[in-house]
Design a protein around this motif. Structure first.
Motif, PDB file in Angstrom:
ATOM      1  N   TYR A 128      34.868  25.225  40.127  1.00  0.00           N
ATOM      2  CA  TYR A 128      33.581  25.933  40.111  1.00  0.00           C
ATOM      3  C   TYR A 128      33.746  27.431  39.853  1.00  0.00           C
ATOM      4  O   TYR A 128      32.800  28.187  39.970  1.00  0.00           O
ATOM      5  N   CYS A 129      34.960  27.867  39.519  1.00  0.00           N
ATOM      6  CA  CYS A 129      35.200  29.292  39.290  1.00  0.00           C
ATOM      7  C   CYS A 129      34.551  29.708  37.968  1.00  0.00           C
ATOM      8  O   CYS A 129      34.748  29.063  36.935  1.00  0.00           O
ATOM      9  N   VAL A 130      33.784  30.793  38.021  1.00  0.00           N
ATOM     10  CA  VAL A 130      33.069  31.291  36.844  1.00  0.00           C
ATOM     11  C   VAL A 130      34.027  31.528  35.671  1.00  0.00           C
ATOM     12  O   VAL A 130      33.707  31.256  34.518  1.00  0.00           O
TER      13      VAL A 130
ATOM     14  N   LYS B 165      27.457  35.552  43.439  1.00  0.00           N
ATOM     15  CA  LYS B 165      27.132  34.156  43.805  1.00  0.00           C
ATOM     16  C   LYS B 165      28.325  33.289  43.420  1.00  0.00           C
ATOM     17  O   LYS B 165      28.314  32.628  42.379  1.00  0.00           O
ATOM     18  N   PRO B 166      29.374  33.271  44.232  1.00  0.00           N
ATOM     19  CA  PRO B 166      30.599  32.587  43.813  1.00  0.00           C
ATOM     20  C   PRO B 166      30.523  31.064  43.969  1.00  0.00           C
ATOM     21  O   PRO B 166      30.229  30.563  45.053  1.00  0.00           O
ATOM     22  N   GLY B 167      30.782  30.350  42.882  1.00  0.00           N
ATOM     23  CA  GLY B 167      30.791  28.888  42.936  1.00  0.00           C
ATOM     24  C   GLY B 167      31.993  28.383  43.702  1.00  0.00           C
ATOM     25  O   GLY B 167      31.970  27.310  44.317  1.00  0.00           O
ATOM     26  N   CYS B 168      33.062  29.183  43.678  1.00  0.00           N
ATOM     27  CA  CYS B 168      34.334  28.723  44.270  1.00  0.00           C
ATOM     28  C   CYS B 168      34.176  28.354  45.743  1.00  0.00           C
ATOM     29  O   CYS B 168      34.749  27.361  46.202  1.00  0.00           O
ATOM     30  N   ILE B 169      33.366  29.106  46.495  1.00  0.00           N
ATOM     31  CA  ILE B 169      33.246  28.827  47.943  1.00  0.00           C
ATOM     32  C   ILE B 169      32.613  27.452  48.150  1.00  0.00           C
ATOM     33  O   ILE B 169      33.056  26.670  48.988  1.00  0.00           O
TER      34      ILE B 169
ATOM     35  N   GLU C  91      36.102  31.913  52.426  1.00  0.00           N
ATOM     36  CA  GLU C  91      35.422  32.976  51.669  1.00  0.00           C
ATOM     37  C   GLU C  91      36.398  33.549  50.643  1.00  0.00           C
ATOM     38  O   GLU C  91      37.066  34.559  50.861  1.00  0.00           O
ATOM     39  N   ILE C  92      36.462  32.861  49.524  1.00  0.00           N
ATOM     40  CA  ILE C  92      37.503  33.108  48.522  1.00  0.00           C
ATOM     41  C   ILE C  92      37.463  34.536  47.945  1.00  0.00           C
ATOM     42  O   ILE C  92      38.485  35.233  47.959  1.00  0.00           O
ATOM     43  N   PRO C  93      36.292  35.011  47.468  1.00  0.00           N
ATOM     44  CA  PRO C  93      36.317  36.379  46.899  1.00  0.00           C
ATOM     45  C   PRO C  93      36.783  37.425  47.919  1.00  0.00           C
ATOM     46  O   PRO C  93      37.496  38.364  47.548  1.00  0.00           O
TER      47      PRO C  93
ATOM     48  N   PRO D  58      40.331  29.132  35.114  1.00  0.00           N
ATOM     49  CA  PRO D  58      39.858  29.641  36.408  1.00  0.00           C
ATOM     50  C   PRO D  58      40.930  30.482  37.098  1.00  0.00           C
ATOM     51  O   PRO D  58      42.109  30.364  36.766  1.00  0.00           O
ATOM     52  N   VAL D  59      40.493  31.304  38.040  1.00  0.00           N
ATOM     53  CA  VAL D  59      41.448  32.062  38.852  1.00  0.00           C
ATOM     54  C   VAL D  59      42.325  31.056  39.620  1.00  0.00           C
ATOM     55  O   VAL D  59      41.826  30.037  40.107  1.00  0.00           O
ATOM     56  N   ALA D  60      43.624  31.345  39.725  1.00  0.00           N
ATOM     57  CA  ALA D  60      44.553  30.428  40.425  1.00  0.00           C
ATOM     58  C   ALA D  60      44.414  30.639  41.940  1.00  0.00           C
ATOM     59  O   ALA D  60      45.280  31.216  42.595  1.00  0.00           O
ATOM     60  N   ILE D  61      43.310  30.132  42.478  1.00  0.00           N
ATOM     61  CA  ILE D  61      42.970  30.386  43.888  1.00  0.00           C
ATOM     62  C   ILE D  61      44.042  29.804  44.814  1.00  0.00           C
ATOM     63  O   ILE D  61      44.472  30.436  45.778  1.00  0.00           O
ATOM     64  N   GLY D  62      44.503  28.589  44.487  1.00  0.00           N
ATOM     65  CA  GLY D  62      45.506  27.935  45.333  1.00  0.00           C
ATOM     66  C   GLY D  62      46.806  28.722  45.373  1.00  0.00           C
ATOM     67  O   GLY D  62      47.418  28.888  46.433  1.00  0.00           O
TER      68      GLY D  62
ATOM     69  N   ARG E 239      42.141  39.114  38.179  1.00  0.00           N
ATOM     70  CA  ARG E 239      41.282  38.308  37.290  1.00  0.00           C
ATOM     71  C   ARG E 239      39.988  37.879  37.980  1.00  0.00           C
ATOM     72  O   ARG E 239      39.042  37.451  37.334  1.00  0.00           O
ATOM     73  N   CYS E 240      39.969  37.970  39.314  1.00  0.00           N
ATOM     74  CA  CYS E 240      38.773  37.516  40.040  1.00  0.00           C
ATOM     75  C   CYS E 240      37.654  38.529  39.850  1.00  0.00           C
ATOM     76  O   CYS E 240      37.862  39.740  39.980  1.00  0.00           O
ATOM     77  N   LEU E 241      36.458  38.021  39.548  1.00  0.00           N
ATOM     78  CA  LEU E 241      35.320  38.906  39.256  1.00  0.00           C
ATOM     79  C   LEU E 241      34.549  39.260  40.524  1.00  0.00           C
ATOM     80  O   LEU E 241      33.541  39.950  40.459  1.00  0.00           O
ATOM     81  N   LEU E 242      35.016  38.770  41.672  1.00  0.00           N
ATOM     82  CA  LEU E 242      34.345  39.008  42.965  1.00  0.00           C
ATOM     83  C   LEU E 242      32.839  38.744  42.813  1.00  0.00           C
ATOM     84  O   LEU E 242      31.999  39.600  43.124  1.00  0.00           O
ATOM     85  N   CYS E 243      32.527  37.571  42.324  1.00  0.00           N
ATOM     86  CA  CYS E 243      31.134  37.228  41.984  1.00  0.00           C
ATOM     87  C   CYS E 243      30.200  37.384  43.182  1.00  0.00           C
ATOM     88  O   CYS E 243      30.579  37.083  44.320  1.00  0.00           O
TER      89      CYS E 243
ATOM     90  N   PHE F 124      38.949  37.074  50.405  1.00  0.00           N
ATOM     91  CA  PHE F 124      40.407  37.091  50.600  1.00  0.00           C
ATOM     92  C   PHE F 124      41.112  37.629  49.350  1.00  0.00           C
ATOM     93  O   PHE F 124      42.107  38.343  49.441  1.00  0.00           O
ATOM     94  N   ILE F 125      40.531  37.330  48.176  1.00  0.00           N
ATOM     95  CA  ILE F 125      41.164  37.842  46.945  1.00  0.00           C
ATOM     96  C   ILE F 125      40.990  39.367  46.871  1.00  0.00           C
ATOM     97  O   ILE F 125      41.906  40.079  46.441  1.00  0.00           O
ATOM     98  N   GLU F 126      39.869  39.859  47.341  1.00  0.00           N
ATOM     99  CA  GLU F 126      39.664  41.318  47.328  1.00  0.00           C
ATOM    100  C   GLU F 126      40.717  42.001  48.211  1.00  0.00           C
ATOM    101  O   GLU F 126      41.276  43.042  47.854  1.00  0.00           O
TER     102      GLU F 126
HETATM  103  S1  SF4 Z   1      37.447  32.925  42.243  1.00  0.00           S
HETATM  104 FE1  SF4 Z   1      36.187  32.659  40.392  1.00  0.00          FE
HETATM  105  S2  SF4 Z   1      34.105  32.069  41.145  1.00  0.00           S
HETATM  106 FE2  SF4 Z   1      35.282  32.851  42.904  1.00  0.00          FE
HETATM  107  S3  SF4 Z   1      34.666  34.995  43.012  1.00  0.00           S
HETATM  108 FE3  SF4 Z   1      36.575  34.959  41.788  1.00  0.00          FE
HETATM  109  S4  SF4 Z   1      35.904  34.728  39.661  1.00  0.00           S
HETATM  110 FE4  SF4 Z   1      34.109  34.318  40.937  1.00  0.00          FE
END
Ligand code: SF4
Ligand SMILES: Cc1cc2nc3c(=O)[nH]c(=O)nc-3n(C[C@H](O)[C@H](O)[C@H](O)COP(=O)(O)OP(=O)(O)OC[C@H]3O[C@@H](n4cnc5c(N)ncnc54)[C@H](O)[C@@H]3O)c2cc1C
Length: 460
Positions: A99-101, A44-48, A56-58, A108-112, A38-42, A60-62
């Motif tokens: 701040y996730c787009v 300009k990522p707001g999440c960071i 560097e969230i995108p 939002p992406v479940a970053i946690g 689901r992460c768009l690997l933005c 690690f998700i990549e």
């Molecule tokens: S976690 Fe959300 S803001 Fe961060 S890169 Fe992925 S989609 Fe974009």
């Protein structure tokens, strides 16, 4: 395909309330891969920006998308020394995820949850060895082994300094071990994260109350080139109402410490001296109050109430934890606050006299202030009352460290960008500076101080 956020699997509410086993079960690999997709690997990522330690969230998700879990956790560890802990207790909803787009038009992406997945993967598949710079010959003392102290210690050790942590209690970890209950953050997870940090060569001296056994000045004259103070907010606040001295009234701090450090969570293996009776009233609306109320149910209270003077909307506790508490049977009295506690002839709590409130204008914090409703007093029966209205700094270090500036409330005054205090070679961060806050904010402060201490040591 419009893929929704993967829910975190949890244990059934009726069975989980009977023991202290962890409630949230973590993602399966398949769920983690779906969520990562689901992460768009933005670009300009707001999440960071929303992460106080700048993971560097995108990136690690990549790595998760590519099933490269070792690389994913290594990426997180570049900035965060305690990922399995943060993946469990960080209020992501107010930080990275806010701040996730993806959150703008949906969830939002479940970053946690993704962070927890890879951190747990790492713990199961042998901990990673963190790289370390050559020795600098400089020694740093870290006072307190909560998230602020542990982060400062780990970053300083990675930079090549020799670090000793001084901890007042017999177990390192701070609130992570004696505050947050086992069912939200298992002690084994904290122990393994600390073991990982110790591999950097950090020595942790427990049962070392700085301010009693030794002082900050003595540390500096005995060979330490700098001191970081991360002693937290361990002094409970009380309401100063009649009856607070009755038997059966606990501060949340004392209650949770007894449960955590005297192993009430291993009942019936360990018999812990806590008598809670049938009906427990917890005063407050933060994570500490919710943890206390859920713990009381696990200690076999028949009813556990949270009494909070504002409404549900204003509760500072994490929403997910409030939802879990409700599922488990915790009951809520909103817009209500105690005015006195009543006891029986033996000096034991028997009831709480409460006053009802309505919400008025917003106060300095932006939350609407509660205004008492005249003539609305009511009596709630209770066998135990737990006061969870906040904690402040323990004055031991400030009293024994001449030249260390403290605020009116007793918090150490430190530059938010560097942790520098009014006293040369002494830095501070975490709850002792900000007042009770969050794990990740304490870690962010430990990180900034470590960078500033490094600079200071290179120039001195
Ligand atoms: S976690 Fe959300 S803001 Fe961060 S890169 Fe992925 S989609 Fe974009
Ligand atoms: C019950 C509870 C639940 C919480 N839930 C969450 C949550 O879900 N998410 C979240 O992000 N935050 C949560 N918090 C807040 C979070 O735990 C704290 O903000 C964080 O632990 C602060 O870290 P710290 O390192 O500044 O201090 P602490 O974690 O308080 O660590 C300070 C350490 O210093 C030691 N110490 C104190 N004085 C001395 C001395 N004189 N000499 C030597 N050692 C000393 C203490 O024993 C302790 O080990 C919770 C807090 C509590 C109490």
């Amino acid at each position: 395909m419009n893929l929704g956020r993967q829910p975190m699997p949890v244990r059934d509410a009726r069975s989980r309330v009977k023991n202290f086993d962890e409630v949230a079960l973590g993602y399966s690999e398949q769920q983690a891969l779906l969520e990562a997709s689901r992460c768009l690997l933005c670009k300009k990522p707001g999440c960071i920006e929303g992460c106080p330690v700048g993971v560097e969230i995108p990136s690690f998700i990549e790595h998760i998308k590519n099933q490269a879990y070792k690389e994913a956790v290594a990426k997180i560890r570049e900035k965060n020394n305690l990922p399995a802990i943060c993946g469990r207790v960080c209020p992501q909803e107010n930080q990275c995820e806010k701040y996730c787009v993806r959150g703008k038009k949906g969830e939002p992406v479940a970053i946690g949850s993704l962070e927890r997945f890879v951190a747990d993967w790492e713990l199961k598949n042998s901990g990673s060895l963190i790289e370390k710079a050559p020795p600098t010959g400089k020694k740093v003392a870290v006072v307190g082994s909560g998230p602020a102290g542990l982060t400062a210690a780990a970053d300083l050790a990675r930079l090549g300094h020799q670090v000793t942590v001084f901890e007042a209690l017999h177990t390192p970890g701070g609130v992570l071990v004696y505050g947050i209950p086992e069912f939200r953050l298992p002690k084994e997870i904290v122990r393994r994260e600390i073991d990982n940090i110790k591999k950097l060569g950090i020595e942790i001296k427990t049962n070392m109350v700085v301010g009693k056994i030794t002082t900050v000045d003595e540390l500096l004259t005995s060979g330490y080139d700098a001191v970081f103070i991360g002693t937290g907010a361990g002094l409970p606040y009380f309401m100063n109402i009649p009856g607070e001295n009755l038997n059966g009234v606990y501060s949340a701090n004392e209650f949770l410490t007894r449960v955590n450090l005297m192993r009430a969570y291993l009942f019936p293996e360990y018999q812990t001296p806590i008598r809670i009776g049938k009906r427990v009233a917890v005063i407050g609306g933060g994570n500490v109050a919710v943890d206390s109320a859920r713990t009381a149910l696990r200690l076999e209270a028949e009813e556990s109430w949270i009494i909070y003077r504002r409404s549900k909307k204003e509760m500072p506790a994490r929403k997910i934890e409030v939802d879990h508490a409700r599922e488990e049977g915790v009951q809520f009295q909103f817009l209500t606050s105690p005015v006195k506690i009543l006891g029986d002839e033996g000096g034991q709590v028997r009831a709480v006299v409460c006053q009802r409130y309505k919400l008025g204008e917003p106060d300095a914090s932006g939350r609407r202030s509660p205004v008492p409703v005249p003539g609305s007093e009511c009596v709630m029966e209770a066998d135990t009352v737990i006061i969870a209205i906040g904690q402040g700094p323990n004055p031991l270090i400030s009293r024994t460290t001449p030249g260390l500036e403290v605020s009116r409330k007793g918090n150490i005054v430190a530059d938010p960008a560097t942790g520098r205090t009014s006293k040369g070679a002494v830095f501070a961060g975490g709850d002792i500076v900000t007042g009770a806050a969050t794990v990740i904010e304490a870690m962010g402060a430990g990180k900034k101080s470590a960078a500033a201490i490094h600079k200071y040591l290179l120039n001195n």
